[in-house]
Write a protein that holds these residues in place. Sequence first.
Motif, PDB file in Angstrom:
ATOM      1  N   GLY A 144       0.818  -1.206   0.000  1.00  0.00           N
ATOM      2  CA  GLY A 144       0.000   0.000   0.000  1.00  0.00           C
ATOM      3  C   GLY A 144       0.852   1.255   0.000  1.00  0.00           C
ATOM      4  N   ARG A 145       1.901   1.237   0.803  1.00  0.00           N
ATOM      5  CA  ARG A 145       2.782   2.394   0.888  1.00  0.00           C
ATOM      6  C   ARG A 145       3.479   2.646  -0.458  1.00  0.00           C
ATOM      7  NH1 ARG A 145       7.529   1.896   5.115  1.00  0.00           N
ATOM      8  NH2 ARG A 145       8.213   0.465   3.505  1.00  0.00           N
ATOM      9  N   ALA A 146       3.795   1.553  -1.164  1.00  0.00           N
ATOM     10  CA  ALA A 146       4.443   1.719  -2.469  1.00  0.00           C
ATOM     11  C   ALA A 146       3.457   2.245  -3.512  1.00  0.00           C
ATOM     12  CB  ALA A 146       5.044   0.394  -2.924  1.00  0.00           C
ATOM     13  N   LEU A 147       2.179   1.872  -3.349  1.00  0.00           N
ATOM     14  CA  LEU A 147       1.187   2.231  -4.370  1.00  0.00           C
ATOM     15  C   LEU A 147       0.590   3.610  -4.169  1.00  0.00           C
ATOM     16  CD1 LEU A 147      -0.788  -1.128  -4.689  1.00  0.00           C
ATOM     17  CD2 LEU A 147       0.680  -0.077  -6.424  1.00  0.00           C
ATOM     18  N   VAL A 148       0.578   4.093  -2.909  1.00  0.00           N
ATOM     19  CA  VAL A 148      -0.226   5.261  -2.580  1.00  0.00           C
ATOM     20  C   VAL A 148       0.198   6.510  -3.348  1.00  0.00           C
ATOM     21  CG1 VAL A 148       1.078   6.155  -0.611  1.00  0.00           C
ATOM     22  CG2 VAL A 148      -1.409   6.352  -0.634  1.00  0.00           C
ATOM     23  N   LYS A 149       1.463   6.592  -3.699  1.00  0.00           N
ATOM     24  CA  LYS A 149       1.890   7.808  -4.391  1.00  0.00           C
ATOM     25  C   LYS A 149       1.745   7.702  -5.905  1.00  0.00           C
ATOM     26  CE  LYS A 149       6.754   6.556  -3.975  1.00  0.00           C
ATOM     27  NZ  LYS A 149       8.087   7.008  -3.625  1.00  0.00           N
ATOM     28  N   GLU A 150       1.040   6.646  -6.330  1.00  0.00           N
ATOM     29  CA  GLU A 150       0.804   6.425  -7.750  1.00  0.00           C
ATOM     30  C   GLU A 150       2.092   6.504  -8.548  1.00  0.00           C
ATOM     31  OE1 GLU A 150      -2.211   9.334  -8.444  1.00  0.00           O
ATOM     32  OE2 GLU A 150      -3.671   8.249  -7.231  1.00  0.00           O
ATOM     33  N   PRO A 151       2.997   5.555  -8.300  1.00  0.00           N
ATOM     34  CA  PRO A 151       4.331   5.615  -8.905  1.00  0.00           C
ATOM     35  C   PRO A 151       4.309   5.261 -10.392  1.00  0.00           C
ATOM     36  CG  PRO A 151       4.069   3.562  -7.708  1.00  0.00           C
ATOM     37  CD  PRO A 151       2.817   4.351  -7.469  1.00  0.00           C
ATOM     38  N   ASP A 152       5.345   5.708 -11.087  1.00  0.00           N
ATOM     39  CA  ASP A 152       5.496   5.352 -12.501  1.00  0.00           C
ATOM     40  C   ASP A 152       6.159   3.996 -12.644  1.00  0.00           C
ATOM     41  OD1 ASP A 152       4.492   7.779 -13.393  1.00  0.00           O
ATOM     42  OD2 ASP A 152       6.429   8.751 -13.062  1.00  0.00           O
ATOM     43  N   LEU A 153       6.816   3.574 -11.566  1.00  0.00           N
ATOM     44  CA  LEU A 153       7.567   2.318 -11.622  1.00  0.00           C
ATOM     45  C   LEU A 153       7.496   1.660 -10.257  1.00  0.00           C
ATOM     46  CD1 LEU A 153       9.639   0.433 -13.079  1.00  0.00           C
ATOM     47  CD2 LEU A 153      11.432   1.942 -12.223  1.00  0.00           C
ATOM     48  N   LEU A 154       7.165   0.373 -10.260  1.00  0.00           N
ATOM     49  CA  LEU A 154       7.104  -0.377  -9.001  1.00  0.00           C
ATOM     50  C   LEU A 154       8.275  -1.342  -8.938  1.00  0.00           C
ATOM     51  CD1 LEU A 154       3.382  -1.415  -8.462  1.00  0.00           C
ATOM     52  CD2 LEU A 154       4.857  -0.270  -6.805  1.00  0.00           C
ATOM     53  N   LEU A 155       8.945  -1.364  -7.793  1.00  0.00           N
ATOM     54  CA  LEU A 155      10.068  -2.281  -7.616  1.00  0.00           C
ATOM     55  C   LEU A 155       9.735  -3.243  -6.486  1.00  0.00           C
ATOM     56  CD1 LEU A 155      12.896   0.413  -7.703  1.00  0.00           C
ATOM     57  CD2 LEU A 155      12.010  -0.930  -9.617  1.00  0.00           C
ATOM     58  N   PHE A 156       9.891  -4.522  -6.742  1.00  0.00           N
ATOM     59  CA  PHE A 156       9.648  -5.529  -5.708  1.00  0.00           C
ATOM     60  C   PHE A 156      10.941  -6.294  -5.472  1.00  0.00           C
ATOM     61  CE2 PHE A 156       5.686  -4.944  -7.999  1.00  0.00           C
ATOM     62  CZ  PHE A 156       4.720  -4.902  -6.999  1.00  0.00           C
ATOM     63  N   ASP A 157      11.398  -6.328  -4.230  1.00  0.00           N
ATOM     64  CA  ASP A 157      12.596  -7.117  -3.938  1.00  0.00           C
ATOM     65  C   ASP A 157      12.206  -8.340  -3.115  1.00  0.00           C
ATOM     66  OD1 ASP A 157      15.075  -8.086  -3.635  1.00  0.00           O
ATOM     67  OD2 ASP A 157      15.918  -6.375  -2.560  1.00  0.00           O
ATOM     68  N   GLU A 158      12.066  -9.444  -3.770  1.00  0.00           N
ATOM     69  CA  GLU A 158      11.666 -10.708  -3.133  1.00  0.00           C
ATOM     70  C   GLU A 158      10.564 -10.484  -2.095  1.00  0.00           C
ATOM     71  OE1 GLU A 158      14.549 -13.545  -2.473  1.00  0.00           O
ATOM     72  OE2 GLU A 158      16.138 -12.559  -3.603  1.00  0.00           O
ATOM     73  N   PRO A 159       9.444  -9.908  -2.513  1.00  0.00           N
ATOM     74  CA  PRO A 159       8.441  -9.490  -1.526  1.00  0.00           C
ATOM     75  C   PRO A 159       7.756 -10.659  -0.816  1.00  0.00           C
ATOM     76  CG  PRO A 159       7.576  -9.244  -3.735  1.00  0.00           C
ATOM     77  CD  PRO A 159       9.013  -9.624  -3.887  1.00  0.00           C
ATOM     78  N   LEU A 160       7.767 -11.828  -1.429  1.00  0.00           N
ATOM     79  CA  LEU A 160       6.975 -12.913  -0.854  1.00  0.00           C
ATOM     80  C   LEU A 160       7.810 -13.942  -0.111  1.00  0.00           C
ATOM     81  CD1 LEU A 160       4.518 -13.533  -3.822  1.00  0.00           C
ATOM     82  CD2 LEU A 160       4.345 -11.923  -1.930  1.00  0.00           C
ATOM     83  N   SER A 161       9.121 -13.734  -0.058  1.00  0.00           N
ATOM     84  CA  SER A 161       9.964 -14.819   0.456  1.00  0.00           C
ATOM     85  C   SER A 161       9.827 -15.025   1.959  1.00  0.00           C
ATOM     86  CB  SER A 161      11.426 -14.582   0.082  1.00  0.00           C
ATOM     87  OG  SER A 161      11.839 -13.336   0.574  1.00  0.00           O
ATOM     88  N   ASN A 162       9.222 -14.061   2.669  1.00  0.00           N
ATOM     89  CA  ASN A 162       9.042 -14.266   4.108  1.00  0.00           C
ATOM     90  C   ASN A 162       7.657 -14.786   4.471  1.00  0.00           C
ATOM     91  OD1 ASN A 162      11.611 -13.490   4.753  1.00  0.00           O
ATOM     92  ND2 ASN A 162      11.073 -11.346   5.081  1.00  0.00           N
ATOM     93  N   LEU A 163       6.858 -15.104   3.470  1.00  0.00           N
ATOM     94  CA  LEU A 163       5.503 -15.580   3.760  1.00  0.00           C
ATOM     95  C   LEU A 163       5.454 -17.104   3.674  1.00  0.00           C
ATOM     96  CD1 LEU A 163       3.413 -13.030   1.661  1.00  0.00           C
ATOM     97  CD2 LEU A 163       3.983 -12.946   4.095  1.00  0.00           C
TER      98      LEU A 163
END
Lengths: 358, 299
Positions: A144-163
């Motif tokens: 949510g924090r990454a999306l809220v500013k309506e970015p032009d580019l989204l970067l994910f660094d292994e976002p799911l590896s701790n789930l």
Amino acid sequence: MKVELENLTKRWGDVFGADSIDLEITDGELVAFLGPSGCGKTTTLLMVAGIYKPTEGVIRFDERVVNHVAPKDRNVGMVFQSYALYPHMTVFRNISYPLKLKKVPQEEMQRRTQQVADMMGIGHLMDRKPAQLSGGQQQRVALGRALVKEPDLLLFDEPLSNLDARLRLSMRGEIKRLQLELGITSIYVTHDQVEAMTMADRIAVMREGKLLAYGSPEELYDRPRTLFIGGFVGNPPMNFVDVEVVQENGAYHARRGGFDVVVPPERGGQAAGHGTVIFGIRPEDVAIADDGVPGEIYVVEPLGRDDLIDVRMDEEARVHVLADPALGLRIGDNVKLRFNTDEAQFFDPETEQSLLWA
Amino acid sequence: MTTPSTEPGRENGTRRSLRRAVPYLLLTLSVLPIVIGYAWVIIATFSYRTKGLLPIDAEGNIGGFTLQNWTFVSDAEIWRVALNTFGIAIGMVIGVGFVSSLAGYALSRMNFAGRKGFLGLTLVLHAFRPEMLLIAIFHVLLFIGGIPLIGKFFGFNTVGGVALVMVSLELPLGVWLMKGFFDNIPWDMERSALIDGASRFRVWWEIILPQIKPGLAALAIFNFITGWNAFLIPFTFTLGSKVSNLPVYLNRFSEDTSMVSWNQVAAVGLFSLLPVMIFFIFTQEMLLEIYSGGAKGGA
Ligand SMILES: Nc1ncnc2c1ncn2[C@@H]1O[C@H](COP(=O)(O)OP(=O)(O)O)[C@@H](O)[C@H]1O
Ligand SMILES: [Mg+2]
């Protein structure tokens, strides 16, 4: 937004984090950086975000060189492996922090934060601190924090590896859906090739700081250009057997000792006359049959839906085969193997390049 | 006597509680001398004289409670001295806290020429005994005293000067401690804030500092106590009671009368301890928190 990396390099002394990476990401595309731990995925991502300064090379956002643009002026959103939530702030303050920094008016900030939180399904947790959330909820706050500013580019660094595995599966789908809906150009770093294959439009395979291959999942899977890609992409991994390809009576044969299979001419023709070559075949393209290449079962690994059978054809040649558990195969059984050579790959043992797609 | 066979539970119970009592007994015995010492101080301050722990009067009879040892609290001088002491302590809390939290951040997070050397040097500096530096510091204070305006507040024989010297002597340790606290904050949190759009300063102020609050509090308490009890530096660089602090005042007090009234010295000593004790009671919970885990990690 289009992103272009040109000869992008990051060095610390003589340690290479990333080594002359050339890559283009088209608008709205989701590109996965796939590679083992320590291969430079995070380094590359942080250069795109503006945290690391490239040692060499150029980063372009829509033709504009951004090498010297500060992170805050790049309008990117990033989700970290550790989530990197601010532990002393509530969920609301975490998500709205980028807006606060942009000096968005209070009322609009309230509205947009609530909207994003609702979209992520955490609208009711606004007053909690990160420590009071489950891993999956923390992940959503980070998103949510990454999306809220309506970015032009989204970067994910292994976002799911701790789930945990189940949550990872559902988040995977959710991130992909969100990305498609919002149409934001994204880079998704992972070491999990299933994640890369299922989510990405294109996959950039990296190893030791270098970009080894860049293409759609189908391309990498069906037409691997190198031995490494062949073995790396696909699970369980591709089998490799040293063979010699010869032409006999108009048909091409891949041979070694008692192993002899006919391969289609458009593939066999490329591999013939090279002496010993590496024959590659995926486990799903080998079947236990009534006749074919003889072998002895060495190991049986039940995977649930299938059994993964390790069959020894001779002293040095083993292949993994996916078989129906109903067959009740046991260690030591003698079996015959049939190969679907329409999907056979051939690699040069010296250069490790594909003889078919190079 | 009850027989063990009929009432085993009770028998075991007494034995167990006896065994449990032993460590407490031993510990109590070992701290007794200290407790008696404190008890004497408190009793002595309200007595004419003491014989052992018992207050006695001029004839040597038990009794002789008096408030005369405490009359100094009505003296304006003691309050000025207390204020000076407070000034030094607060000066240290603010000075060391401010400089170390900035320097510690830079040393932990930024790469600049001479960083390694600086870190090594800081440690060496802390090893210097202040006694070795007294003459040099004296010259520095004289020099500062010569500067117009600033000299009035931070020169020789000023509370500001003493605070300045104390702060400088304490900085190496403070900087090292703070660097350690900053080192424990994950880089990702900082990177995330930078990407969110924060400037380096806001990252420090809004994201990082709040997470090392317990560490900052520990440093503040430690510095307050050090500043409050400072003796060597104020003793060396102040003249007379106008700028002296409580420990120095106490020292002069016990020296300059030929017949030292130890009961009065004890009263002044106890008076000077009170603020530290009050401070401690209010902050001990915070201190305990520091040792039970420090910065609470969110993710
Ligand atoms: N700040 C740094 N200083 C020195 N070496 C680094 C630094 N960051 C990463 N590296 C090195 O760069 C290589 C790539 O690291 P990284 O990008 O984190 O890999 P990945 O994210 O693919 O696991 C590793 O060998 C790592 O040790
Ligand atoms: Mg990484």
